[in-house]
Design a protein around this motif. Structure first.
Motif: not given
Length: 419
Positions: A130, A199-200, A202-203
């Protein structure tokens, strides 16, 4: 046991993950076409364990008035004819005292510290990527007055065991070398060494894929019309397309929109949307770009490095549920990145975004049990949803399963509002 989770943002997905780990059948429903498409989409990218504190603090009302007269102001309040908005504002002002601040800060730190401790296990178990970094947050002070005022923050950090470093101008440049090109614009900083970035969205996407592999079902495009109550319990969630979706237990993780489904069933949470803005731009030259997160104390804007991109986020706009992104809405965040890292990123390719942070007037999220035995809450995280997601998801999952959470839920539930 089957659990229906309402909301596929980072809060809902982490909750689903921790439920699935305990062998639960989980269905996640969301009105969007995929996970992490609202508040989780383009937030600041900070995992702000050291900066966990309520906005409602002593002195904030006076500061808020001053901010509103700044050219590039961090706060804007639209004068809406909304009793709900003004009641929420009054409740927030009511928390701007030493006693309330200390109480609320303690509750928030309890959640964020737990989240900090459990997130590495989740990453190790899932192996998800992420764009994560563990290089801390640098709170940058442009004036000596700001530097002096930070002593109060240092005392709070020390009280809660959050590691930090007080840096002069040269030390700031040593941590963030690109700042050497604009060293005349700041006097020093406060570095929070335990903070992380990532990256929230992406996580959230990556964790969603892991959840699917674990058997979690995601139903997108499902706008919730109502939560159905029968015989004093939740009987199902009524959606516009799929009709009623049923389970044994239900978790509401709908952020700012939780109130729209909770109010009709008698759960009246003081959660209100506070609008924020961000831009994301590609890195031009690594030598001129940030390496972690820099928080500009003057403008309350965060600049975060996410792989080959830079995320710049900030501002607080109280304007109801407006999602409008006006032509000049991101001027402040663009000014800050251009001022501190003028050659670091390509501003001409910046992508603007706005989202609604689900804020409570005391800053603390609303977690755990509700007045209905099979309905549980996980909302109201404000600007710290990404920071608190793993801890909140794990604690709420334990409550749903009837297990004792590893942190105390005292002061975190809806019961603190006396409703």
């Amino acid at each position: 046991m089957k659990v229906v989770v309402m909301g596929a943002g980072v809060i809902g997905v982490t909750t689903a993950y921790y439920l699935a780990k305990q062998g639960v059948e989980v269905v996640v429903i969301d009105r969007q076409t995929g996970p992490g498409l609202e508040t989780s989409y383009a937030n600041a990218g900070q995992l702000s364990y050291g900066m966990t504190s309520p906005w409602a603090a002593p002195g904030i009302p006076l500061k808020a008035i001053k901010w509103m007269f700044m050219k590039r102001r961090p706060l804007f309040i639209w004068p809406l004819m909304s009793p709900t908005m003004w009641k929420w504002c009054a409740q927030m002002v009511g928390n701007c005292n030493e006693e309330s601040y200390a109480r609320n800060k303690g509750r928030m730190v309890r959640v964020s510290s737990y989240s900090r401790d459990v997130m590495p296990d989740l990453i190790a178990d899932t192996g998800i990527e992420y764009d994560g970094r563990q290089q801390g947050t640098l709170q940058l002070f442009r004036t000596a007055k700001q530097m002096k005022a930070s002593k109060a923050d240092q005392e709070v950090l020390a009280e809660y065991g959050s590691p930090y470093e007080v840096l002069d101008r040269d030390a700031c440049v040593a941590v963030e070398p690109a700042l050497g090109h604009v060293r005349d614009k700041f006097v020093g900083g406060l570095r929070l060494t335990a903070d992380r970035t990532g990256d929230c969205r992406m996580f959230t996407i990556a964790l969603t894929e892991k959840c699917i592999q674990m058997g979690v079902e995601f139903q997108y495009g499902q706008s919730i019309k109502a939560i159905a109550i029968e015989n004093g319990k939740v009987a199902g969630v009524d959606t516009e397309i799929a009709g009623r979706i049923t389970g044994d237990a239900y978790v509401c993780a709908m952020g700012s929109y939780a109130v729209s489904v909770l109010n009709p069933i008698g759960i009246r949470l003081p959660v209100y949307p506070v609008k924020g803005y961000s831009v994301t731009l590609p890195v031009n030259d690594d030598a001129f770009a940030p390496q972690s997160t820099i928080m500009d104390e003057t403008h309350k804007v965060a600049i975060t490095r996410l792989g080959d991109r830079i995320r710049v986020a900030g501002q607080a706009e109280i304007a109801g549920y407006s999602s409008r992104l006006g032509p000049h809405a991101t001027d402040t965040v663009k000014h800050v990145i251009g001022d501190l890292f003028p050659k670091g990123g390509d501003i001409s390719r910046a992508e603007g975004w706005t989202g609604l942070r689900p804020m409570t007037p005391d800053g603390t999220p609303v977690l755990g049990a509700s007045k209905y035995s099979n309905l549980f809450l996980n909302t109201g995280h404000g600007t710290l949803g990404w920071t608190m997601a793993c801890g909140s998801g794990r604690a709420v999952a334990d409550v749903v399963m009837g297990n004792t959470p590893e942190i105390s839920m005292d002061g975190l539930t809806a019961a603190r509002y006396g409703r």
